[in-house]
Scaffold this motif. Structure first.
Motif, PDB file in Angstrom:
ATOM      1  N   MET A 122       0.829  -1.203   0.000  1.00 32.62           N
ATOM      2  CA  MET A 122       0.000   0.000   0.000  1.00 32.62           C
ATOM      3  C   MET A 122       0.866   1.257   0.000  1.00 32.62           C
ATOM      4  SD  MET A 122      -3.165  -0.411  -0.225  1.00 32.62           S
ATOM      5  CE  MET A 122      -4.360  -1.710  -0.218  1.00 32.62           C
ATOM      6  N   LYS A 123       1.888   1.236   0.876  1.00 31.27           N
ATOM      7  CA  LYS A 123       2.769   2.401   0.973  1.00 31.27           C
ATOM      8  C   LYS A 123       3.467   2.641  -0.363  1.00 31.27           C
ATOM      9  CE  LYS A 123       4.927   5.297   3.981  1.00 31.27           C
ATOM     10  NZ  LYS A 123       6.386   5.403   4.015  1.00 31.27           N
ATOM     11  N   ARG A 124       3.868   1.494  -1.017  1.00 24.84           N
ATOM     12  CA  ARG A 124       4.583   1.639  -2.275  1.00 24.84           C
ATOM     13  C   ARG A 124       3.680   2.220  -3.359  1.00 24.84           C
ATOM     14  NH1 ARG A 124       7.027  -3.787  -3.597  1.00 24.84           N
ATOM     15  NH2 ARG A 124       6.935  -3.027  -5.734  1.00 24.84           N
ATOM     16  N   LEU A 125       2.404   1.870  -3.309  1.00 24.38           N
ATOM     17  CA  LEU A 125       1.468   2.423  -4.279  1.00 24.38           C
ATOM     18  C   LEU A 125       1.373   3.942  -4.117  1.00 24.38           C
ATOM     19  CD1 LEU A 125      -0.600   1.877  -6.469  1.00 24.38           C
ATOM     20  CD2 LEU A 125      -2.311   1.601  -4.689  1.00 24.38           C
ATOM     21  N   LYS A 126       1.391   4.351  -2.843  1.00 31.11           N
ATOM     22  CA  LYS A 126       1.225   5.782  -2.574  1.00 31.11           C
ATOM     23  C   LYS A 126       2.384   6.604  -3.111  1.00 31.11           C
ATOM     24  CE  LYS A 126      -0.486   8.869   0.873  1.00 31.11           C
ATOM     25  NZ  LYS A 126      -0.796   9.163   2.234  1.00 31.11           N
ATOM     26  N   GLU A 127       3.581   6.014  -3.053  1.00 29.05           N
ATOM     27  CA  GLU A 127       4.759   6.773  -3.505  1.00 29.05           C
ATOM     28  C   GLU A 127       5.012   6.612  -4.998  1.00 29.05           C
ATOM     29  OE1 GLU A 127       6.233   8.771  -1.508  1.00 29.05           O
ATOM     30  OE2 GLU A 127       5.091   8.126   0.251  1.00 29.05           O
ATOM     31  N   ASN A 128       4.201   5.783  -5.662  1.00 27.67           N
ATOM     32  CA  ASN A 128       4.471   5.440  -7.050  1.00 27.67           C
ATOM     33  C   ASN A 128       4.343   6.641  -7.982  1.00 27.67           C
ATOM     34  OD1 ASN A 128       4.657   4.061  -9.530  1.00 27.67           O
ATOM     35  ND2 ASN A 128       3.953   2.222  -8.460  1.00 27.67           N
ATOM     36  N   GLU A 129       5.264   6.707  -8.978  1.00 26.79           N
ATOM     37  CA  GLU A 129       5.167   7.798  -9.936  1.00 26.79           C
ATOM     38  C   GLU A 129       5.103   7.300 -11.367  1.00 26.79           C
ATOM     39  OE1 GLU A 129       7.757  11.035  -9.377  1.00 26.79           O
ATOM     40  OE2 GLU A 129       7.035  11.383  -7.349  1.00 26.79           O
ATOM     41  N   ASN A 130       4.923   5.977 -11.529  1.00 32.24           N
ATOM     42  CA  ASN A 130       4.822   5.404 -12.865  1.00 32.24           C
ATOM     43  C   ASN A 130       3.489   5.817 -13.509  1.00 32.24           C
ATOM     44  OD1 ASN A 130       4.426   3.778 -15.066  1.00 32.24           O
ATOM     45  ND2 ASN A 130       5.438   2.016 -14.143  1.00 32.24           N
ATOM     46  N   VAL A 131       3.572   6.364 -14.723  1.00 39.64           N
ATOM     47  CA  VAL A 131       2.370   6.890 -15.372  1.00 39.64           C
ATOM     48  C   VAL A 131       1.316   5.805 -15.564  1.00 39.64           C
ATOM     49  CG1 VAL A 131       1.488   7.934 -17.467  1.00 39.64           C
ATOM     50  CG2 VAL A 131       3.639   8.709 -16.514  1.00 39.64           C
ATOM     51  N   LEU A 132       1.790   4.583 -15.934  1.00 41.78           N
ATOM     52  CA  LEU A 132       0.835   3.506 -16.175  1.00 41.78           C
ATOM     53  C   LEU A 132       0.093   3.136 -14.900  1.00 41.78           C
ATOM     54  CD1 LEU A 132       2.808   1.213 -18.626  1.00 41.78           C
ATOM     55  CD2 LEU A 132       0.938   2.797 -19.109  1.00 41.78           C
ATOM     56  N   VAL A 133       0.832   3.062 -13.780  1.00 37.13           N
ATOM     57  CA  VAL A 133       0.187   2.715 -12.513  1.00 37.13           C
ATOM     58  C   VAL A 133      -0.830   3.791 -12.127  1.00 37.13           C
ATOM     59  CG1 VAL A 133       0.567   2.299 -10.075  1.00 37.13           C
ATOM     60  CG2 VAL A 133       2.171   1.384 -11.747  1.00 37.13           C
ATOM     61  N   LEU A 134      -0.396   5.050 -12.276  1.00 37.92           N
ATOM     62  CA  LEU A 134      -1.300   6.151 -11.920  1.00 37.92           C
ATOM     63  C   LEU A 134      -2.557   6.121 -12.796  1.00 37.92           C
ATOM     64  CD1 LEU A 134       1.153   9.154 -11.417  1.00 37.92           C
ATOM     65  CD2 LEU A 134       0.218   7.585  -9.729  1.00 37.92           C
ATOM     66  N   GLY A 135      -2.348   5.948 -14.118  1.00 39.11           N
ATOM     67  CA  GLY A 135      -3.487   5.890 -15.023  1.00 39.11           C
ATOM     68  C   GLY A 135      -4.399   4.732 -14.700  1.00 39.11           C
ATOM     69  N   GLY A 136      -3.787   3.578 -14.401  1.00 38.73           N
ATOM     70  CA  GLY A 136      -4.577   2.405 -14.047  1.00 38.73           C
ATOM     71  C   GLY A 136      -5.410   2.648 -12.815  1.00 38.73           C
ATOM     72  N   PHE A 137      -4.822   3.284 -11.805  1.00 41.00           N
ATOM     73  CA  PHE A 137      -5.548   3.549 -10.566  1.00 41.00           C
ATOM     74  C   PHE A 137      -6.757   4.454 -10.839  1.00 41.00           C
ATOM     75  CE2 PHE A 137      -6.533   5.401  -6.533  1.00 41.00           C
ATOM     76  CZ  PHE A 137      -6.311   4.371  -5.641  1.00 41.00           C
ATOM     77  N   LEU A 138      -6.503   5.508 -11.632  1.00 47.45           N
ATOM     78  CA  LEU A 138      -7.591   6.431 -11.967  1.00 47.45           C
ATOM     79  C   LEU A 138      -8.689   5.702 -12.736  1.00 47.45           C
ATOM     80  CD1 LEU A 138      -8.150   9.338 -11.442  1.00 47.45           C
ATOM     81  CD2 LEU A 138      -7.077   9.925 -13.588  1.00 47.45           C
TER      82      LEU A 138
END
Lengths: 226, 222
Positions: B1-17
């Motif tokens: 969870m913590k790692r997700l919060k600090e993530n800056e990968n565009v794909l991960v961010l887009g996927g989350f959104l």
């Protein structure tokens, strides 16, 4: 529990969103042409604020920082749409007719996003709900006050009950947007005057409360995530 | 969870959104399915309430079930509903949508008798400025502190702008414009656009009824 109660009270007076924080001025000015409209808009906003505060304080733990604002907006927009549909289905038609066009405005209401960012994302779900209730009630009170004043000055009635019966011609300035600015300005001036007088009497310098001015609000500094 | 919060990968961010949007779409779809029935019922109810206010003669059919749609000479959408008692034509309800309100469409519902004389006019849908344009559209009994606790009077609440159409026919000599444009109808200062839209809607509804009233036949059961 005592803490939660305090969270609720501060929204009503000390951190009143309209009169102190000056958030959400657009719906404040646009919807308060009558006392009933102001009250209804306030209550609808209260519902959205409670729901969005609860959900956001639950998910704030794992939302990536960079996209937190869009995620919050999606949550808020969902709540507003749900409330719009529920009101269409179950509220008396007269209320929906009066309020229908204002409901979508809640999405862009700065208070909802402001509380999500400044309070709900940092506090427990329970405290966030109480904060939402308090802020919503404070918003409703301020809107009802402004609406009642505008309605009285423009038509001589309050809550659609004519107090001065010989008042036949509407004074349109008060029910139009410029009148809203003028009357809101007068209310704010009066509130500041009394707060300052009380401070002077107590022998203190009057400054805005810590945590309530621009220095402590992070909402427009999106790039300097620490 | 913590790692997700600090993530800056565009794909991960887009996927989350994307996932967030998907969940909210599912919630909305669910609420939409649940409330669709009640919303329709509510709309039906408000249609029936508006019929009660239109000063129609006694009737026993469901006029909105027999509605026919037309396009008026000025290209307004018009729906004509026959009002019948035991199959005999008694009156018409005409619903006209004027696209030229101050904030979008204004829907006007009017009752006409068989000679196309206007019985009553209501505004059934509008989004005009509250307190200004909406005053032209609403029919409301004004409450004062003196009659606050008295029961509401029965019948059609007055509205000086909407009442001026009563007992007129479209072919009569009235000039169907507001006074500012040289016509013969009063308007509300500051809400001229709303007043114009209502006058135009009533006129177009009347003209369309005049042209097409022959389409509605008597339905006498033997």
């Amino acid at each position: 529990m005592k803490n939660a109660f305090k969270d609720m009270l501060k929204g009503i007076w000390k951190e009143n969103p309209v009169l102190v924080l000056l958030l959400g001025t657009c719906p404040t000015l646009a919807t308060t042409s009558s006392a009933a409209n102001g009250l209804a808009m306030g209550l609808a906003t209260t519902c959205v604020l409670c729901g969005s505060n609860l959900v956001i304080s639950c998910i704030a733990g794992f939302v990536p920082k960079k996209i937190r604002i869009p995620v919050y907006i999606v949550v808020i927009a969902t709540f507003v749409s749900v409330i719009d549909m529920l009101m269409k289905a179950y509220a008396p038609p007269a209320i929906y007719r009066a309020l229908g066009i204002f409901i979508p405005l809640i999405v862009v209401n700065c208070i909802v996003l402001g509380r999500a960012e400044a309070f709900a994302s940092k506090n427990s779900p329970l405290r966030s709900i109480f904060d939402g209730i308090g802020m919503g009630l404070g918003f409703s009170l301020a809107l009802t006050l402004l609406g009642a004043l505008r309605e009285f000055i423009s038509t001589g009635s309050v809550f659609e009950v004519k107090i001065i019966t010989c008042w036949t011609t509407d004074f349109l300035l008060a029910s139009a947007a410029p009148g809203a600015f003028i009357i809101l300005g007068c209310i704010l001036a009066a509130k500041n005057y009394f707060a300052r007088r009380a401070a002077v009497k107590a022998g203190k310098l009057y400054v805005p409360q810590a945590g309530l001015d621009c220095r402590s609000c992070r909402i427009c500094k999106l790039d300097d995530d620490e | 969870m913590k790692r997700l919060k600090e993530n800056e990968n565009v794909l991960v961010l887009g996927g989350f959104l994307g996932i967030t949007a998907l969940i909210s779409a599912l919630v909305l779809a669910l609420v939409f399915t649940v409330t669709r029935g009640p919303i329709e019922k509510m709309q039906q109810k408000s249609i029936q309430e508006s019929f009660k206010l239109l000063d129609l003669p006694a009737f026993d059919n469901a006029p909105d079930r027999e509605a026919k749609s037309y396009i008026s000479p000025e290209k307004f959408k018009v729906a004509i509903m026959p009002v019948r008692k035991e199959g005999v034509l008694k009156a018409f309800v005409v619903r006209t949508v004027s696209p030229d309100g101050y904030a979008g469409e204004v829907e006007v519902t009017a009752g006409f008798d068989l000679n196309c004389k206007i019985l009553a006019v209501l505004v059934t849908r509008q989004q005009e400025t509250p307190g200004l344009g909406s005053n032209v559209c609403e029919r409301k009994f004004r409450k004062t502190i003196f009659n606050l606790f008295q029961p509401r009077p029965e019948g059609l609440p007055p509205n000086p702008i909407l009442d001026q159409f009563h007992n007129l026919t479209v072919s009569a000599n009235a000039d169907w414009r507001v006074k500012r444009d040289g016509g013969s109808f009063d308007f509300v200062t500051g809400a001229t656009i709303t007043s114009r839209a209502i006058v135009a809607a009533v006129e177009q509804g009347g003209r369309t009824l005049h042209i097409h009233r022959g389409d509605f036949k008597e339905k006498v059961q033997k």
